[in-house]
Design a protein around this motif. Sequence first.
Motif, PDB file in Angstrom:
ATOM      1  N   ILE A  99       0.875  -1.185   0.000  1.00  0.00           N
ATOM      2  CA  ILE A  99       0.000   0.000   0.000  1.00  0.00           C
ATOM      3  C   ILE A  99       0.909   1.231   0.000  1.00  0.00           C
ATOM      4  O   ILE A  99       1.749   1.394   0.887  1.00  0.00           O
ATOM      5  CB  ILE A  99      -0.898   0.055   1.252  1.00  0.00           C
ATOM      6  CG1 ILE A  99      -1.735  -1.223   1.371  1.00  0.00           C
ATOM      7  CG2 ILE A  99      -1.797   1.297   1.212  1.00  0.00           C
ATOM      8  CD1 ILE A  99      -2.539  -1.317   2.659  1.00  0.00           C
ATOM      9  N   ALA A 100       0.743   2.086  -0.992  1.00  0.00           N
ATOM     10  CA  ALA A 100       1.555   3.309  -1.056  1.00  0.00           C
ATOM     11  C   ALA A 100       0.663   4.523  -0.807  1.00  0.00           C
ATOM     12  O   ALA A 100      -0.382   4.676  -1.441  1.00  0.00           O
ATOM     13  CB  ALA A 100       2.230   3.420  -2.418  1.00  0.00           C
ATOM     14  N   ALA A 101       1.089   5.370   0.119  1.00  0.00           N
ATOM     15  CA  ALA A 101       0.369   6.621   0.359  1.00  0.00           C
ATOM     16  C   ALA A 101       0.717   7.609  -0.746  1.00  0.00           C
ATOM     17  O   ALA A 101       1.869   7.658  -1.202  1.00  0.00           O
ATOM     18  CB  ALA A 101       0.761   7.184   1.721  1.00  0.00           C
ATOM     19  N   VAL A 102      -0.287   8.356  -1.189  1.00  0.00           N
ATOM     20  CA  VAL A 102      -0.065   9.429  -2.174  1.00  0.00           C
ATOM     21  C   VAL A 102      -0.866  10.647  -1.724  1.00  0.00           C
ATOM     22  O   VAL A 102      -1.899  10.500  -1.071  1.00  0.00           O
ATOM     23  CB  VAL A 102      -0.519   9.035  -3.607  1.00  0.00           C
ATOM     24  CG1 VAL A 102       0.356   7.946  -4.199  1.00  0.00           C
ATOM     25  CG2 VAL A 102      -1.990   8.616  -3.636  1.00  0.00           C
ATOM     26  N   ALA A 103      -0.388  11.828  -2.065  1.00  0.00           N
ATOM     27  CA  ALA A 103      -1.131  13.044  -1.724  1.00  0.00           C
ATOM     28  C   ALA A 103      -2.243  13.252  -2.753  1.00  0.00           C
ATOM     29  O   ALA A 103      -2.057  12.991  -3.941  1.00  0.00           O
ATOM     30  CB  ALA A 103      -0.191  14.241  -1.709  1.00  0.00           C
ATOM     31  N   ALA A 104      -3.396  13.721  -2.278  1.00  0.00           N
ATOM     32  CA  ALA A 104      -4.511  14.028  -3.187  1.00  0.00           C
ATOM     33  C   ALA A 104      -4.971  15.458  -2.918  1.00  0.00           C
ATOM     34  O   ALA A 104      -5.325  15.758  -1.786  1.00  0.00           O
ATOM     35  CB  ALA A 104      -5.666  13.048  -2.981  1.00  0.00           C
ATOM     36  N   PRO A 105      -4.896  16.362  -3.918  1.00  0.00           N
ATOM     37  CA  PRO A 105      -4.536  16.087  -5.294  1.00  0.00           C
ATOM     38  C   PRO A 105      -3.040  15.882  -5.486  1.00  0.00           C
ATOM     39  O   PRO A 105      -2.230  16.427  -4.746  1.00  0.00           O
ATOM     40  CB  PRO A 105      -4.984  17.361  -6.022  1.00  0.00           C
ATOM     41  CG  PRO A 105      -4.870  18.448  -5.007  1.00  0.00           C
ATOM     42  CD  PRO A 105      -5.239  17.800  -3.706  1.00  0.00           C
ATOM     43  N   GLY A 106      -2.717  15.062  -6.510  1.00  0.00           N
ATOM     44  CA  GLY A 106      -1.323  14.806  -6.871  1.00  0.00           C
ATOM     45  C   GLY A 106      -1.277  14.309  -8.307  1.00  0.00           C
ATOM     46  O   GLY A 106      -2.327  14.160  -8.947  1.00  0.00           O
ATOM     47  N   ALA A 149       4.738   2.344   1.894  1.00  0.00           N
ATOM     48  CA  ALA A 149       5.532   3.222   1.024  1.00  0.00           C
ATOM     49  C   ALA A 149       4.771   4.524   0.815  1.00  0.00           C
ATOM     50  O   ALA A 149       3.586   4.625   1.131  1.00  0.00           O
ATOM     51  CB  ALA A 149       5.796   2.547  -0.311  1.00  0.00           C
ATOM     52  N   ILE A 150       5.493   5.508   0.268  1.00  0.00           N
ATOM     53  CA  ILE A 150       4.844   6.797  -0.021  1.00  0.00           C
ATOM     54  C   ILE A 150       5.468   7.378  -1.291  1.00  0.00           C
ATOM     55  O   ILE A 150       6.676   7.196  -1.527  1.00  0.00           O
ATOM     56  CB  ILE A 150       4.964   7.758   1.190  1.00  0.00           C
ATOM     57  CG1 ILE A 150       4.067   8.994   0.999  1.00  0.00           C
ATOM     58  CG2 ILE A 150       6.415   8.177   1.454  1.00  0.00           C
ATOM     59  CD1 ILE A 150       3.802   9.756   2.299  1.00  0.00           C
ATOM     60  N   VAL A 151       4.635   8.011  -2.112  1.00  0.00           N
ATOM     61  CA  VAL A 151       5.108   8.640  -3.348  1.00  0.00           C
ATOM     62  C   VAL A 151       4.670  10.098  -3.313  1.00  0.00           C
ATOM     63  O   VAL A 151       3.474  10.386  -3.223  1.00  0.00           O
ATOM     64  CB  VAL A 151       4.492   7.986  -4.610  1.00  0.00           C
ATOM     65  CG1 VAL A 151       5.214   8.481  -5.866  1.00  0.00           C
ATOM     66  CG2 VAL A 151       4.513   6.479  -4.523  1.00  0.00           C
ATOM     67  N   LEU A 152       5.632  11.025  -3.372  1.00  0.00           N
ATOM     68  CA  LEU A 152       5.291  12.440  -3.216  1.00  0.00           C
ATOM     69  C   LEU A 152       5.982  13.307  -4.260  1.00  0.00           C
ATOM     70  O   LEU A 152       7.154  13.069  -4.604  1.00  0.00           O
ATOM     71  CB  LEU A 152       5.717  12.924  -1.827  1.00  0.00           C
ATOM     72  CG  LEU A 152       5.014  12.276  -0.624  1.00  0.00           C
ATOM     73  CD1 LEU A 152       5.693  12.697   0.666  1.00  0.00           C
ATOM     74  CD2 LEU A 152       3.526  12.625  -0.598  1.00  0.00           C
ATOM     75  N   GLY A 153       5.263  14.324  -4.712  1.00  0.00           N
ATOM     76  CA  GLY A 153       5.859  15.319  -5.596  1.00  0.00           C
ATOM     77  C   GLY A 153       6.532  16.408  -4.774  1.00  0.00           C
ATOM     78  O   GLY A 153       5.992  16.850  -3.766  1.00  0.00           O
ATOM     79  N   HIS A 154       7.716  16.849  -5.231  1.00  0.00           N
ATOM     80  CA  HIS A 154       8.515  17.831  -4.486  1.00  0.00           C
ATOM     81  C   HIS A 154       9.105  18.817  -5.486  1.00  0.00           C
ATOM     82  O   HIS A 154      10.234  18.610  -5.931  1.00  0.00           O
ATOM     83  CB  HIS A 154       9.607  17.068  -3.719  1.00  0.00           C
ATOM     84  CG  HIS A 154      10.477  17.917  -2.835  1.00  0.00           C
ATOM     85  ND1 HIS A 154      10.022  18.952  -2.078  1.00  0.00           N
ATOM     86  CD2 HIS A 154      11.816  17.845  -2.579  1.00  0.00           C
ATOM     87  CE1 HIS A 154      11.029  19.495  -1.408  1.00  0.00           C
ATOM     88  NE2 HIS A 154      12.119  18.841  -1.693  1.00  0.00           N
ATOM     89  N   PRO A 155       8.354  19.863  -5.910  1.00  0.00           N
ATOM     90  CA  PRO A 155       7.021  20.234  -5.431  1.00  0.00           C
ATOM     91  C   PRO A 155       5.916  19.357  -6.036  1.00  0.00           C
ATOM     92  O   PRO A 155       6.125  18.697  -7.055  1.00  0.00           O
ATOM     93  CB  PRO A 155       6.870  21.685  -5.926  1.00  0.00           C
ATOM     94  CG  PRO A 155       7.788  21.792  -7.100  1.00  0.00           C
ATOM     95  CD  PRO A 155       8.907  20.820  -6.872  1.00  0.00           C
ATOM     96  N   ASN A 156       4.758  19.427  -5.374  1.00  0.00           N
ATOM     97  CA  ASN A 156       3.617  18.607  -5.790  1.00  0.00           C
ATOM     98  C   ASN A 156       2.915  19.242  -6.995  1.00  0.00           C
ATOM     99  O   ASN A 156       2.824  20.453  -7.098  1.00  0.00           O
ATOM    100  CB  ASN A 156       2.640  18.514  -4.603  1.00  0.00           C
ATOM    101  CG  ASN A 156       1.498  17.560  -4.866  1.00  0.00           C
ATOM    102  OD1 ASN A 156       1.695  16.493  -5.440  1.00  0.00           O
ATOM    103  ND2 ASN A 156       0.303  17.929  -4.449  1.00  0.00           N
TER     104      ASN A 156
END
Length: 365
Positions: A99-106, A149-156
């Motif tokens: 299971i991967a956490a993602v930011a919403a919106p992303g 796990a986690i998938v993040l935009g930097h910046p989002n």
Amino acid sequence: MLERYGHGGDLRTAAALYGRPAEAFVDFSSNMNPWGPPEGARAAMLRAWERIDAYPDPAARTLRGALAEKHGVPIEAIWVGNGAAEAIDLALRALRPTIAAVAAPGFAEYETAVEHAGGTTRPITLRPDDDFRLRAEDVRAAAEEGADAIVLGHPNNPTGQPLAQDVVEAALEAFRGVVIDEAFLDFSPEEESLTLVRRAAERPGLFVTRSLTKFYAIPGLRLGYVVAHPDGIARIRALAVPWSANGIALEVGAAVLADRDFAERTQRWLPPERERLSARLTALGLRVFPSAANFLLARLPEGAKAGELQTALGREGVLVRSGSTFRALEKDAYIRLAVKKRDANERLLEVMAAYLATAREASAR
Ligand SMILES: Cc1ncc(COP(=O)(O)O)c(C=O)c1O
């Protein structure tokens, strides 16, 4: 709908929808550097053409060497491929999260990549009253609820928010796998202090993905890379299709990377132009969110609708991204806009003002 295939920048769909040739649009719906590609790109492309009858270097040594030098990491910590899209996909295949956490919106491709890797996603909802900032406690909560796990935009994307230091630390502590997508980070004058590439090179489980397509305006060529611990890079290499970055892309990549002047000029140009566009949009009644990227997320004033605005502007030859295809953004209330050169931005403001006046009149009736 302009985002028929899930992304901005789809000029062919725009042509079919709005009845103009694809090259007749001013495109704010995808976020390329308007000053690019840099001077040297064309000559590099022609140089590569002279060797088009040979396979590209299977280890992409010249470009990886240049990237290693730029970032101060070993060459073994870099894998080069066919755009950040492929880099993200392979980083997740290498990690195989449950299971991967993602930011919403992303960025929607994070979810697709997690699914391709056999996992599911758990969204962390970002809120407009917080300027869509991701909070460290929400990152920890996702891990406590079972994400590995986690998938993040930097910046989002689409919010433009970079990750705060405490969020990065929380993610590294809480998850066995962390993918940080820095596709737009090179636009920030703070790139050096914000980037996680050096940590990624040393820390197993942390994968940083980067793109050359946005900053250097070469999305047609496709070029991106992963920075990770050499063991992680070895896993990616084992999963990747050979020669995924073609010979032209490798040659152009090395040439544009060497153009430090282009990079510095872009980083100097963006913040004041972004501030100016943001202020002008605010004066038109939009709520514009703070951004570290070359795009802005904005909430439309009461009575205006993103779908309607997109169509009205499309007919005038101006493309904007509707927020409606992003999970967790209120439908029809948001748009995302690239920051372009001054005259293009003025044209955008002009057609936008005209649409908003019509929408105001309609809602007053
Ligand atoms: C946040 C983000 N990451 C990655 C990508 C993919 O970039 P590339 O063109 O390098 O595949 C995009 C493209 O739109 C993006 O918006």
